[in-house]
Design a protein around this motif. Structure first.
Motif, PDB file in Angstrom:
ATOM      1  N   LEU A 176       0.868  -1.176   0.000  1.00  0.00           N
ATOM      2  CA  LEU A 176       0.000   0.000   0.000  1.00  0.00           C
ATOM      3  C   LEU A 176       0.902   1.222   0.000  1.00  0.00           C
ATOM      4  O   LEU A 176       1.851   1.288   0.785  1.00  0.00           O
ATOM      5  N   PHE A 177       0.608   2.173  -0.843  1.00  0.00           N
ATOM      6  CA  PHE A 177       1.473   3.347  -0.965  1.00  0.00           C
ATOM      7  C   PHE A 177       0.669   4.624  -0.774  1.00  0.00           C
ATOM      8  O   PHE A 177      -0.423   4.775  -1.342  1.00  0.00           O
ATOM      9  N   LEU A 178       1.217   5.548   0.013  1.00  0.00           N
ATOM     10  CA  LEU A 178       0.606   6.857   0.217  1.00  0.00           C
ATOM     11  C   LEU A 178       1.681   7.927   0.114  1.00  0.00           C
ATOM     12  O   LEU A 178       2.754   7.796   0.718  1.00  0.00           O
ATOM     13  N   ALA A 179       1.398   8.978  -0.658  1.00  0.00           N
ATOM     14  CA  ALA A 179       2.345  10.096  -0.813  1.00  0.00           C
ATOM     15  C   ALA A 179       2.101  11.109   0.302  1.00  0.00           C
ATOM     16  O   ALA A 179       1.045  11.749   0.347  1.00  0.00           O
ATOM     17  N   ARG A 180       3.064  11.254   1.205  1.00  0.00           N
ATOM     18  CA  ARG A 180       2.900  12.093   2.401  1.00  0.00           C
ATOM     19  C   ARG A 180       2.562  13.541   2.062  1.00  0.00           C
ATOM     20  O   ARG A 180       1.783  14.193   2.753  1.00  0.00           O
ATOM     21  N   HIS A 181       3.178  14.069   1.023  1.00  0.00           N
ATOM     22  CA  HIS A 181       2.994  15.473   0.655  1.00  0.00           C
ATOM     23  C   HIS A 181       1.991  15.672  -0.477  1.00  0.00           C
ATOM     24  O   HIS A 181       1.876  16.771  -1.016  1.00  0.00           O
ATOM     25  N   GLY A 182       1.266  14.610  -0.829  1.00  0.00           N
ATOM     26  CA  GLY A 182       0.322  14.693  -1.928  1.00  0.00           C
ATOM     27  C   GLY A 182       0.990  14.393  -3.258  1.00  0.00           C
ATOM     28  O   GLY A 182       2.212  14.302  -3.371  1.00  0.00           O
ATOM     29  N   ASP A 183       0.161  14.207  -4.271  1.00  0.00           N
ATOM     30  CA  ASP A 183       0.654  13.978  -5.628  1.00  0.00           C
ATOM     31  C   ASP A 183      -0.188  14.824  -6.578  1.00  0.00           C
ATOM     32  O   ASP A 183      -1.340  14.497  -6.835  1.00  0.00           O
ATOM     33  N   PRO A 184       0.380  15.945  -7.057  1.00  0.00           N
ATOM     34  CA  PRO A 184       1.774  16.372  -6.918  1.00  0.00           C
ATOM     35  C   PRO A 184       2.119  16.845  -5.505  1.00  0.00           C
ATOM     36  O   PRO A 184       1.234  17.075  -4.687  1.00  0.00           O
ATOM     37  N   HIS A 185       3.410  16.984  -5.279  1.00  0.00           N
ATOM     38  CA  HIS A 185       3.976  17.372  -3.992  1.00  0.00           C
ATOM     39  C   HIS A 185       3.559  18.811  -3.674  1.00  0.00           C
ATOM     40  O   HIS A 185       4.090  19.762  -4.228  1.00  0.00           O
ATOM     41  N   CYS A 186       2.579  18.979  -2.761  1.00  0.00           N
ATOM     42  CA  CYS A 186       2.060  20.334  -2.530  1.00  0.00           C
ATOM     43  C   CYS A 186       1.710  20.620  -1.070  1.00  0.00           C
ATOM     44  O   CYS A 186       1.299  21.734  -0.756  1.00  0.00           O
ATOM     45  N   ILE A 187       1.857  19.640  -0.183  1.00  0.00           N
ATOM     46  CA  ILE A 187       1.486  19.840   1.223  1.00  0.00           C
ATOM     47  C   ILE A 187       2.759  19.993   2.053  1.00  0.00           C
ATOM     48  O   ILE A 187       3.570  19.070   2.120  1.00  0.00           O
ATOM     49  N   PRO A 188       2.953  21.155   2.706  1.00  0.00           N
ATOM     50  CA  PRO A 188       4.170  21.352   3.495  1.00  0.00           C
ATOM     51  C   PRO A 188       4.162  20.479   4.753  1.00  0.00           C
ATOM     52  O   PRO A 188       3.092  20.038   5.207  1.00  0.00           O
ATOM     53  N   PRO A 189       5.321  20.236   5.334  1.00  0.00           N
ATOM     54  CA  PRO A 189       5.425  19.280   6.452  1.00  0.00           C
ATOM     55  C   PRO A 189       4.498  19.579   7.619  1.00  0.00           C
ATOM     56  O   PRO A 189       3.919  18.661   8.204  1.00  0.00           O
TER      57      PRO A 189
END
Length: 247
Positions: A49-62
């Motif tokens: 299972l895969f989840l992109a921590r910062h969203g896809d595209p990369h747009c959510i700051p830490p």
């Protein structure tokens, strides 16, 4: 381990190459909307299972990542263990650019984040044992894979987690070095603690993408970081593909 492995992709890893996708969906939950869909599929013959921590595209700051929703979504989707990929800065001289670290400790310098599931509507106060924040079996499996592939790495290290999204000052890094930190990043907490609260074994695969502030001449540039990410993520993918069949 017979169940699904959850992989949390950090900066540079918004998609997992080689994943034979079988299902993709947002898993909204009591904690809100996760950063991205949970992508379910097979990687090197194993269900992940895969989840992109910062969203896809990369747009959510830490500091705005909904860590609680992310981990809840992965567990709801069937994850029985988690490996998080983190891009970090190197503090200790051994942690040079392009080096990997599988940390065994962390120090949390963040503030104001939603850091626990045990907050409201409780029948009793709950405390978790967090003396060893990372799962040793998962750590050792990552280490063994990198040894086998000849990838430069450190088998121990303390991850200092800062608030972000700005990078640190040189004075802050000196303080962190005095505290015993070897690497610095912005996403290691509360992710690790939330995994422990959910009963999910959790380990971190950290790629050093830049020297920490004050550790190199000149400013830290995103161009330099992106160049390291471009080459380093190929190694990350190789490590993950081997790891999921060993764990």
């Amino acid at each position: 381990m017979s169940g699904s492995i959850g992989i949390i992709g950090g900066t540079g890893l918004s998609r997992l190459q080689g994943l034979e996708l079988t299902e993709e969906r947002y898993i909204n939950n009591p904690y809100g909307k996760p950063s991205s869909t949970v992508r379910k599929g097979r990687l090197a013959g194993r269900e992940v299972l895969f989840l992109a921590r910062h969203g896809d595209p990369h747009c959510i700051p830490p500091h705005r990542v909904n860590y609680r929703a992310n981990l809840w979504a992965l567990k709801e989707a069937g994850a029985e263990a988690l490996v998080a990929v983190n891009a970090v800065g190197g503090i200790d001289p051994a942690m040079g650019t392009g080096h990997f670290c599988v940390p065994d400790q962390l120090i949390d310098y963040t503030w104001g984040r939603d850091a626990t599931y045990f907050e409201t509507d409780l029948d009793f106060v709950t405390h978790i044992d967090f003396a060893q924040p990372y799962d040793e079996r998962l750590r050792q499996t990552l280490i063994d894979v990198m040894k086998r592939h000849g990838i430069a790495h450190s088998a121990h290290g303390t991850y200092g987690v800062t608030q972000g999204p700005r990078l640190e000052t040189a004075a802050e890094i000196r303080r962190m070095e005095a505290d015993g930190c070897d690497i610095v990043g912005m996403t290691g907490m509360p992710e690790a603690a939330l995994a422990r609260e959910l009963g999910l074994p959790y380990a971190c695969l950290a790629l050093v993408v830049n020297p920490a502030a004050g550790k190199a001449e000149g400013p830290i540039t995103m161009a330099d970081i992106e160049a390291v990410l471009s080459s380093g993520m190929d190694q990350v993918q190789a490590v993950l593909s081997a790891f999921i069949n060993d764990v």
